[in-house]
Write a protein that holds these residues in place. Structure first.
Motif, short mmCIF file in Angstrom:
data_model
loop_
_atom_site.label_atom_id
_atom_site.label_comp_id
_atom_site.label_asym_id
_atom_site.label_seq_id
_atom_site.Cartn_x
_atom_site.Cartn_y
_atom_site.Cartn_z
N ILE A 239 2.38 -6.76 0.71
CA ILE A 239 2.10 -6.38 2.10
C ILE A 239 0.74 -5.72 2.08
CG2 ILE A 239 2.84 -5.03 4.09
CD1 ILE A 239 5.69 -5.24 3.02
N ARG A 240 -0.24 -6.43 2.60
CA ARG A 240 -1.62 -5.98 2.52
C ARG A 240 -2.11 -5.46 3.86
NH1 ARG A 240 -4.47 -10.72 -1.23
NH2 ARG A 240 -3.50 -10.08 -3.21
N PHE A 241 -2.96 -4.48 3.81
CA PHE A 241 -3.58 -3.89 4.99
C PHE A 241 -5.03 -4.34 4.99
CE2 PHE A 241 -5.19 0.02 7.32
CZ PHE A 241 -4.64 -0.35 8.53
N VAL B 287 0.85 -1.19 0.00
CA VAL B 287 0.00 0.00 0.00
C VAL B 287 0.89 1.24 0.00
CG1 VAL B 287 -2.01 -1.06 1.07
CG2 VAL B 287 -0.19 -0.18 2.52
N SER B 288 0.44 2.29 -0.68
CA SER B 288 1.28 3.44 -0.97
C SER B 288 1.85 4.10 0.29
CB SER B 288 0.48 4.46 -1.78
OG SER B 288 0.07 3.92 -3.00
N ALA B 289 1.01 4.32 1.28
CA ALA B 289 1.47 5.04 2.48
C ALA B 289 2.56 4.26 3.21
CB ALA B 289 0.29 5.32 3.41
N LEU B 290 2.37 2.96 3.37
CA LEU B 290 3.39 2.16 4.06
C LEU B 290 4.68 2.14 3.26
CD1 LEU B 290 3.67 0.26 6.61
CD2 LEU B 290 3.50 -1.61 4.98
N ALA C 68 -2.28 10.26 24.90
CA ALA C 68 -1.82 8.87 24.93
C ALA C 68 -3.01 7.93 24.84
CB ALA C 68 -1.02 8.61 26.21
N ILE C 69 -3.78 8.10 23.80
CA ILE C 69 -4.99 7.30 23.60
C ILE C 69 -4.94 6.69 22.21
CG2 ILE C 69 -7.51 7.31 23.51
CD1 ILE C 69 -7.42 9.87 25.25
N ASP C 70 -4.94 5.37 22.16
CA ASP C 70 -4.92 4.66 20.89
C ASP C 70 -6.34 4.30 20.47
OD1 ASP C 70 -2.19 4.70 20.68
OD2 ASP C 70 -1.90 2.72 21.57
N GLY C 71 -6.62 4.49 19.20
CA GLY C 71 -7.86 3.98 18.63
C GLY C 71 -7.59 2.64 17.99
N PRO C 72 -8.42 1.64 18.25
CA PRO C 72 -8.17 0.31 17.67
C PRO C 72 -8.39 0.32 16.16
CG PRO C 72 -10.33 0.37 18.73
CD PRO C 72 -9.68 1.68 19.04
N SER C 73 -7.57 -0.43 15.48
CA SER C 73 -7.72 -0.55 14.02
C SER C 73 -8.39 -1.87 13.69
CB SER C 73 -6.35 -0.48 13.34
OG SER C 73 -6.47 -0.83 11.97
N PRO C 74 -9.37 -1.86 12.80
CA PRO C 74 -9.99 -3.13 12.39
C PRO C 74 -9.11 -3.92 11.43
CG PRO C 74 -10.97 -1.30 11.19
CD PRO C 74 -10.01 -0.69 12.18
N TRP C 75 -7.99 -3.32 10.98
CA TRP C 75 -7.12 -3.99 10.01
C TRP C 75 -5.69 -4.01 10.51
CZ3 TRP C 75 -9.77 0.60 8.35
CH2 TRP C 75 -11.05 0.34 7.86
N SER C 76 -4.92 -4.93 9.98
CA SER C 76 -3.50 -5.05 10.29
C SER C 76 -2.74 -5.28 8.98
CB SER C 76 -3.24 -6.22 11.25
OG SER C 76 -3.91 -6.03 12.47
N TYR C 77 -1.40 -5.24 9.09
CA TYR C 77 -0.57 -5.51 7.92
C TYR C 77 -0.24 -7.00 7.88
CZ TYR C 77 0.12 -0.49 7.50
OH TYR C 77 -0.07 0.86 7.33
N TYR C 78 -0.29 -7.56 6.67
CA TYR C 78 -0.01 -8.98 6.48
C TYR C 78 1.01 -9.17 5.36
CZ TYR C 78 -3.94 -10.11 9.49
OH TYR C 78 -4.77 -10.23 10.57
#
Length: 302
Positions: free
Chosen positions: A146-148, A102-105, A258-268
Motif C-alpha cells: 500500500i503505497r502513498f 507505510v508506517s503511519a497507515l 472545516a478546511i481541507d488542504g489538498p494532498s498531492p498523493w493518494s494511497y494505492y
C-alpha cells in the motif's frame, strides 16, 4: 529396515552427484566442496555398505554394476524427498500473505481494523511489514504494497485505494482548552513540523497567506509520531485524514476548522500482475475495499 541404519543423507546426495557425473571433481564443483572431500565421502560410504560403488583408474572413476543400480534407486528416493519438500514449502507460501505499508497507515489505520480480516480468513498467515521504504517486489518477500504516492509504478498493478486530505488538529487541552477560532490565530500557537512542507498549501486554502510556515522545532518524519505529539499537547499538527480520524472520534484530538488542504498523493493498492488473481491477494483486496468504503462513509457523516 531400521532407518537409523541408512547412510547419512549428505553422503547419499554426494553419491548421487558423483554417480551422475561419474566424476568426483564435477560433483565437488556442484556441491561446493573439494575433489578430496567427495572421494573421502565415497570411500566411507563404500565401507559402510561393504560394496564397491566406483571403479577407480587414477583420477578417473566409473560406476560399478552395483553402483549403477544403487545410484538409480538413490536418485529416485532423493527426487521423492525433493518433491515432498517442494510441496510443503509451496503449501506454506500459498497460505502466507506479506503486505508492506507505510508506517503511519499501518499503525493508525490498518492495525485497528486488521482483526476483522483475520477472523474472516484464519487460513491466511498474514505478515504486516511497516516501512516507509519502497518495497521492491523483485527483491523483497512481499505480495502486496500500500503505497502513498502518485500511482505510477512501472510493470505493477496499481489501483487507487483512498484519496487523502490534510487538516490541522490538536489536543482538546492545548493552550488550557482555549483553542483558535480562526485560521489566523494559528500564528500564535506552536505549529508542529513535518517533512512534507504542506502547511503553506493549507494556509493558502484557508485564506491566510501571511501566516508563516514553521521553521523551528522538532521535525517529524513519521506521521504517526507527528500525530502522537499533537495528542500529547505539544502543538498543532497538520495531519492526514486517514491517520487522524480514530483519535478525533475517541476524543484524543480536535479538528480545527472545516478546511481541507489538498494532498498531492493518494494511497494505492500495488502488486505484481501475476499475484493479483491469487486467492490470498484477492481476499485481502476485497476486505481492504470494504474497509475503505466504510471509512469514507463514516468520514462523510463526521
Amino acid at each position: 529396515m531400521d532407518l537409523r541404519q541408512l547412510p547419512a543423507l549428505n553422503a547419499l546426495k554426494t553419491f548421487e552427484a558423483a554417480a551422475r557425473h561419474e566424476s568426483f571433481s564435477r560433483a565437488g564443483d556442484e556441491l561446493f566442496v573439494t575433489h578430496g572431500a567427495v572421494s573421502h565421502q565415497m570411500r566411507a560410504l563404500e565401507r559402510e555398505l561393504g560394496v564397491a560403488l566406483f571403479a577407480r583408474d587414477g583420477k578417473r572413476v566409473r560406476l560399478t554394476d552395483a553402483g549403477r543400480r544403487y545410484a538409480k534407486d538413490v536418485r529416485a528416493a532423493l527426487m521423492v524427498l525433493a518433491d515432498a519438500t517442494r510441496e510443503v514449502r509451496l503449501g506454506h507460501r500459498e497460505r502466507r500473505l506479506v503486505v508492506s505499508s507505510v508506517s503511519a497507515l499501518s499503525a493508525r489505520w490498518i492495525t485497528p481494523r486488521i482483526g476483522r480480516f483475520i477472523e474472516r480468513h484464519p487460513e491466511i498467515d498474514l505478515e504486516l511489514v511497516s516501512t516507509n521504504a519502497l518495497a521492491d517486489f523483485a527483491r523483497d518477500d512481499v505480495d502486496v504494497a500500500i503505497r502513498f504516492g502518485s500511482g505510477r509504478y512501472a510493470d505493477l498493478h496499481s489501483e487507487l485505494l483512498l484519496e487523502e486530505v490534510y487538516f490541522p488538529v490538536c489536543s482538546p487541552n492545548l493552550n488550557g482548552g482555549q483553542l483558535p477560532r480562526t485560521p489566523a490565530e494559528l500564528a500564535h500557537l506552536n505549529l508542529l513540523r513535518s517533512d512534507d512542507g504542506l502547511w503553506r498549501t493549507w494556509f493558502d486554502a484557508a485564506g491566510v497567506p501571511d501566516v508563516v510556515e514553521p521553521r523551528r522545532g522538532v521535525l517529524y518524519q513519521d506521521s504517526s509520531n507527528l500525530l502522537q505529539a499533537a495528542i500529547d499537547g505539544q502543538g498543532v499538527a497538520l495531519v492526514r485524514r486517514s491517520i487522524a480520524m480514530e483519535a478525533i472520534e475517541t476524543g484524543g484530538l480536535v479538528r480545527l476548522f472545516a478546511i481541507d488542504g489538498p494532498s498531492p498523493w493518494s494511497y494505492y493498492f500495488v502488486c505484481p500482475p501475476p499475484l493479483l488473481a491469487s486467492p490470498r491477494v484477492q481476499a485481502f483486496r476485497d476486505w481492504l475495499w470494504e474497509e475503505v468504503e466504510a471509512f469514507r462513509a463514516r468520514y462523510a457523516g463526521a
